[in-house]
Design an enzyme around this catalytic site. Structure first.
Site, PDB file in Angstrom:
ATOM      1  CG  HIS A  48      -0.292  -0.075   2.524  1.00  0.00           C
ATOM      2  ND1 HIS A  48      -0.842  -0.703   3.616  1.00  0.00           N
ATOM      3  CD2 HIS A  48       0.896   0.416   2.945  1.00  0.00           C
ATOM      4  CE1 HIS A  48      -0.021  -0.577   4.642  1.00  0.00           C
ATOM      5  NE2 HIS A  48       1.034   0.113   4.265  1.00  0.00           N
TER       6      HIS A  48
ATOM      7  CG  HIS B 135       8.379  -1.597   3.333  1.00  0.00           C
ATOM      8  ND1 HIS B 135       7.596  -2.649   3.727  1.00  0.00           N
ATOM      9  CD2 HIS B 135       7.667  -0.479   3.647  1.00  0.00           C
ATOM     10  CE1 HIS B 135       6.461  -2.191   4.247  1.00  0.00           C
ATOM     11  NE2 HIS B 135       6.476  -0.871   4.227  1.00  0.00           N
TER      12      HIS B 135
ATOM     13  CG  HIS C  36       1.041   4.086   7.659  1.00  0.00           C
ATOM     14  ND1 HIS C  36      -0.093   3.660   7.001  1.00  0.00           N
ATOM     15  CD2 HIS C  36       2.006   3.180   7.342  1.00  0.00           C
ATOM     16  CE1 HIS C  36       0.171   2.565   6.322  1.00  0.00           C
ATOM     17  NE2 HIS C  36       1.436   2.246   6.507  1.00  0.00           N
TER      18      HIS C  36
ATOM     19  CD  GLU D 284       3.221  -1.529   6.304  1.00  0.00           C
ATOM     20  OE1 GLU D 284       3.033  -0.359   6.652  1.00  0.00           O
ATOM     21  OE2 GLU D 284       3.366  -1.862   5.099  1.00  0.00           O
TER      22      GLU D 284
HETATM   23  C1  DHB Z   1       6.462   3.268   2.005  1.00  0.00           C
HETATM   24  C2  DHB Z   1       5.811   2.041   2.169  1.00  0.00           C
HETATM   25  C3  DHB Z   1       4.792   1.896   3.113  1.00  0.00           C
HETATM   26  O1  DHB Z   1       4.111   0.731   3.347  1.00  0.00           O
HETATM   27  C4  DHB Z   1       4.408   2.986   3.868  1.00  0.00           C
HETATM   28  O2  DHB Z   1       3.389   2.819   4.733  1.00  0.00           O
HETATM   29  C5  DHB Z   1       5.057   4.206   3.742  1.00  0.00           C
HETATM   30  C6  DHB Z   1       6.088   4.340   2.800  1.00  0.00           C
HETATM   31  C7  DHB Z   1       7.531   3.445   1.003  1.00  0.00           C
HETATM   32  O3  DHB Z   1       8.002   2.468   0.419  1.00  0.00           O
HETATM   33  O4  DHB Z   1       7.913   4.596   0.730  1.00  0.00           O
HETATM   34 FE    FE Z   2       2.732   0.966   5.215  1.00  0.00          FE
END
Ligand code: DHB
Ligand code: FE
Length: 437
Positions: A155, A336, A202, A383
């Site tokens: 997302h 990530h 978030h 996540e």
């Molecule tokens: C990014 C990915 C995420 O799931 C998020 O909540 C905020 C930023 C990113 O890759 O920039």
């Molecule tokens: Fe996220």
């Protein structure tokens, strides 16, 4: 499974449940407004005029003007909220409680001094209990809600920005959006009535003041949040308060301690998946029940807990006696890391093993400890635990049906993230044990 509301049979008692809460929403919020001295002064100066500022029913307003708490409670008021109103009028809990009993203030105080109201004669009467049991064995409704499929997707907020700024044809973004072409077509052909959308807020609707682990959105609508760069130009989300209240009742009765939220904004965690699956729309084509999982501040729930919650969610949905088609979406992930010197971590092999196992052996995969997510998939890879709520809601998990993989997509990068996406269709056997009790 019909929901047990036997508590309604207890004499002289109103249990404040989702139904009462919906009836009394504005009445109780009016009471809350009396928690400032200025509002109390305004109310006492002209009760009628102040009440007219609130969208209350005439019966609710008159009940307050008449100091008739029984009627206020029947119409959705709750005593803790009403105590703010009572305090404004100089009434104590004892005076308010006594006023509902048909006794004088002195008689009530006297009864309390002599040990309070006796339990004898104040239980559910035998004939009421019997009549209630007899009505509970009426034939069960034949139509129930069902889960038709599950969608799993990252997302990343930058995906929303790229969409909103019409950058979908730029080579960097085209590779991402191409992975969702099939998905939009699939949604057009398999449009559900409701999406139960699991995501994490978030630091948008919830900040460090309140950190709920699981939030079920029971409201009627949720505006798109301003996350610091203005709200996305996407429609607000329409909820399904009735189905959400049913799910709340069912899950909490199964010992999942949910936080229920009627008003909140929704951030990229929820709106980016909607864009990816539905594209540009004036109005989202179905209702959405938001379900937030805390994955921001540790301790966060385990994959196993989320998997169990997903299974209970299926029992909840399949016991809803309306023929509603529900999809369950799990969002966030894949690998990530957005922070520190290790930012940018991507682990393709781990991600792809996760996708394989999510399809083939989710029960074992759900046992993966937090540490492995952090170490192998980066700090924000956690996540992924949310995906187990959607996965647990499918019928193969308890062998009461099968699933079919309709689509799988994996791409690096979108911003800092590896994008992962799966669509699983749910094929419960006609004799699915859930929802039949
Ligand atoms: C990014 C990915 C995420 O799931 C998020 O909540 C905020 C930023 C990113 O890759 O920039
Ligand atoms: Fe996220």
């Amino acid at each position: 499974m019909s929901l047990d509301k036997t508590y309604r049979q207890v004499p002289g008692t109103t249990i404040f449940d989702a139904e009462q809460s919906a009836k009394g929403y504005h009445l109780n919020q009016f009471c809350m407004s009396l928690m400032t001295a200025t509002n109390r002064e305004r109310y006492l100066a002209d009760e009628r005029a102040y009440l007219d500022e609130w969208p209350l029913t005439e019966v609710q307003k008159q009940a307050l003007l008449d100091r008739d708490l029984n009627t206020a409670i029947e119409h959705g008021g709750n005593i803790y909220f009403l105590s703010k109103w009572g305090a404004t009028l100089g009434l104590s809990f004892q005076q308010m409680a006594g006023s509902m009993t048909g006794m004088s203030e002195a008689e009530y105080r006297d009864m309390m001094l002599h040990g309070g109201r006796a339990i004898e004669g104040n239980r559910i009467a035998d004939q009421v209990r019997e009549a209630h049991h007899a009505s509970a064995v009426l034939p069960a409704p034949t139509e129930h809600a069902h889960i038709s499929g599950a969608v799993f997707t990252s997302h990343v907020p930058a995906i929303g920005v790229a969409w909103d700024q019409h950058k979908t044809e730029e080579p960097y973004w085209k590779q991402v959006f191409d992975g969702y072409e099939y998905s939009k077509q699939w949604e057009r052909e398999n449009l559900p009535d409701v999406v139960f959308l699991v995501y994490n807020d978030h630091a948008t609707a919830f900040d460090q003041r309140v950190i709920p682990t699981f939030v079920l959105g029971t409201g009627a609508s949720y505006p798109a949040a301003d996350e610091g760069y203005g709200p996305r130009p996407v429609p607000g989300v329409e909820g399904d308060p009735e189905l959400a209240a049913h799910i709340a009742h069912s899950l909490i009765r199964e010992d999942f301690d949910l936080t229920l939220v009627n008003e909140m904004t929704v951030d990229h965690g929820l709106t980016v998946p909607l864009t990816l699956m539905f594209g540009d729309v004036e109005k989202w084509p179905c209702k959405v029940i938001p379900f937030h999982v805390n994955v921001v501040q540790y301790p966060v729930p385990s994959g196993a807990r989320c998997f169990a919650l997903g299974q209970a969610l299926r029992r909840a949905i399949e016991s809803y006696d309306r023929p509603v088609n529900v999809q369950v979406w799990g969002t966030g992930g894949m690998s990530h890391q957005l922070q520190g010197p290790r930012a940018g971590l991507i682990n393709r092999e781990w991600d792809n093993r996760f996708l394989d196992a999510l399809v083939d052996d989710p029960a074992t995969l759900s046992q993966v400890p937090h540490l492995e997510y952090v170490e192998e998939a980066g700090s924000e890879g956690i996540e992924l635990v949310m995906w187990f709520i959607a996965r647990g809601a499918l019928a193969d998990v308890d062998d009461s049906g099968t699933i079919e993989v309709k689509h799988r997509f994996y791409h690096v990068p979108a911003s800092n993230t590896a994008v992962g996406h799966l669509i699983l269709e749910n094929h419960p056997r006609a004799t699915s044990p859930a929802g039949k009790e």
